[in-house]
Motif scaffolding. Structure first.
Motif, PDB file in Angstrom:
ATOM      1  N   THR A 256     -51.311  -4.799  -5.315  1.00  0.00           N
ATOM      2  CA  THR A 256     -52.481  -3.921  -5.132  1.00  0.00           C
ATOM      3  C   THR A 256     -53.784  -4.720  -5.000  1.00  0.00           C
ATOM      4  N   ARG A 257     -53.707  -6.041  -5.086  1.00  0.00           N
ATOM      5  CA  ARG A 257     -54.877  -6.926  -5.022  1.00  0.00           C
ATOM      6  C   ARG A 257     -55.938  -6.513  -6.062  1.00  0.00           C
ATOM      7  N   SER A 258     -55.467  -6.245  -7.282  1.00  0.00           N
ATOM      8  CA  SER A 258     -56.398  -5.748  -8.290  1.00  0.00           C
ATOM      9  C   SER A 258     -55.881  -6.063  -9.687  1.00  0.00           C
ATOM     10  N   ILE A 259     -56.755  -5.894 -10.682  1.00  0.00           N
ATOM     11  CA  ILE A 259     -56.335  -6.053 -12.079  1.00  0.00           C
ATOM     12  C   ILE A 259     -55.616  -4.783 -12.526  1.00  0.00           C
ATOM     13  N   LYS A 260     -56.284  -3.640 -12.384  1.00  0.00           N
ATOM     14  CA  LYS A 260     -55.617  -2.357 -12.663  1.00  0.00           C
ATOM     15  C   LYS A 260     -55.138  -1.808 -11.333  1.00  0.00           C
TER      16      LYS A 260
ATOM     17  N   ASN B  62     -61.514   4.062  -6.776  1.00  0.00           N
ATOM     18  CA  ASN B  62     -60.518   4.615  -7.698  1.00  0.00           C
ATOM     19  C   ASN B  62     -59.404   5.221  -6.839  1.00  0.00           C
ATOM     20  N   ARG B  63     -58.364   4.438  -6.594  1.00  0.00           N
ATOM     21  CA  ARG B  63     -57.318   4.872  -5.665  1.00  0.00           C
ATOM     22  C   ARG B  63     -56.428   5.938  -6.273  1.00  0.00           C
ATOM     23  N   THR B  64     -56.134   6.944  -5.477  1.00  0.00           N
ATOM     24  CA  THR B  64     -55.173   7.974  -5.894  1.00  0.00           C
ATOM     25  C   THR B  64     -53.764   7.409  -5.737  1.00  0.00           C
ATOM     26  N   LYS B  65     -52.783   8.132  -6.296  1.00  0.00           N
ATOM     27  CA  LYS B  65     -51.391   7.709  -6.125  1.00  0.00           C
ATOM     28  C   LYS B  65     -51.029   7.710  -4.636  1.00  0.00           C
TER      29      LYS B  65
ATOM     30  N   PRO C 204     -59.086 -13.841  -6.543  1.00  0.00           N
ATOM     31  CA  PRO C 204     -58.704 -14.657  -7.692  1.00  0.00           C
ATOM     32  C   PRO C 204     -57.201 -14.509  -7.949  1.00  0.00           C
ATOM     33  N   ALA C 205     -56.632 -15.463  -8.694  1.00  0.00           N
ATOM     34  CA  ALA C 205     -55.184 -15.447  -8.946  1.00  0.00           C
ATOM     35  C   ALA C 205     -54.724 -14.136  -9.591  1.00  0.00           C
ATOM     36  N   TYR C 206     -55.583 -13.564 -10.451  1.00  0.00           N
ATOM     37  CA  TYR C 206     -55.171 -12.325 -11.143  1.00  0.00           C
ATOM     38  C   TYR C 206     -55.190 -11.110 -10.222  1.00  0.00           C
ATOM     39  N   ALA C 207     -55.658 -11.260  -8.995  1.00  0.00           N
ATOM     40  CA  ALA C 207     -55.605 -10.142  -8.031  1.00  0.00           C
ATOM     41  C   ALA C 207     -54.657 -10.453  -6.877  1.00  0.00           C
ATOM     42  N   LYS C 208     -53.849 -11.496  -7.042  1.00  0.00           N
ATOM     43  CA  LYS C 208     -52.833 -11.787  -6.010  1.00  0.00           C
ATOM     44  C   LYS C 208     -51.556 -11.051  -6.403  1.00  0.00           C
ATOM     45  N   ASN C 209     -51.553  -9.792  -6.100  1.00  0.00           N
ATOM     46  CA  ASN C 209     -50.406  -8.936  -6.428  1.00  0.00           C
ATOM     47  C   ASN C 209     -50.353  -7.799  -5.405  1.00  0.00           C
TER      48      ASN C 209
END
Ligand code: FES
Length: 198
Positions: free
Chosen positions: A110-114, A76-79, A103-108
């Motif tokens: 933050t490498r995460s969904i949320k 659970n990453r802090t700001k 997965p493609a949905y974590a290619k962003n």
């Protein structure tokens, strides 16, 4: 880094495997009648998805669950932790996660969904050691003064940021793997399955 920290991964795996075999033998001798429980354990080892409740995971905390015999970290990453990520774009080897380690949905970014919840396999992509938490920024616990926090693999010195991205010029060739996962509810994650039922 001290030589003591440079543990040989192959040797360590052998020690762990030997201990596990010894332990399994001891359990089988003591409780042979619980063998009916084995299929579900086998199913887990074969890759059955694992459901995780993250409702008690406070900002800044990490929990570990086992999936397919591997440790999966949920952070659970802090700001403050997330704010380090854009600063490291020039220092990490694959800042945009172009290699297929998620997965493609974590290619962003933050490498995460949320954005705040990181789900990553806690196994170094060099020789498979388990990196250690080095969450504190700065020259603490042997890290360099400009360290922004993340993970250190003590085996051969690979370092990773709070998105599991590997620093440049380290032995580990790629970022840590993000496993398939899906949110069943706001605080419940299924690891090993996603919306396509992977
Ligand atoms: S296993 Fe070698 S650096 Fe991680």
């Amino acid at each position: 880094m001290s030589n003591q920290g440079k543990m040989d991964c192959g040797r360590r795996r052998l020690v762990v495997a030997t201990a596990a075999v010894g332990g399994a033998g001891a359990v089988a001798a003591l409780v042979p009648f619980v063998s009916s429980l084995l299929p579900s354990e086998r199913a887990k080892a074969a890759g059955a998805p694992v459901e995780v409740d993250i409702s008690k995971l406070e900002p800044g905390q990490m929990m570990t669950v086992e999936w397919r015999g591997k440790p999966v970290w949920i952070i659970n990453r802090t700001k403050e932790m997330m704010d380090t990520l854009p600063k490291l774009a020039d220092l990490v080897a694959d800042p945009k996660s172009d290699k297929e380690q998620q997965p493609a949905y974590a290619k962003n970014d933050t490498r995460s969904i949320k954005p705040e919840i990181m789900v990553v396999v806690g196994i170094c992509t060099h020789l498979g050691c388990s990196p250690s938490q080095k969450f504190k920024a700065g020259a603490d616990e042997g890290m360099p003064g400009d360290w922004l926090g993340g993970f250190l693999c003590p085996c051969h010195g690979s370092t990773f940021d709070f998105a599991g991205r590997v620093y440049k010029s380290k032995p580990a060739p790629t970022n840590l793997e993000v496993p398939p996962h899906v949110y069943l509810a706001d605080t419940r994650i299924m690891i090993g399955e996603d919306k396509k039922g992977a």
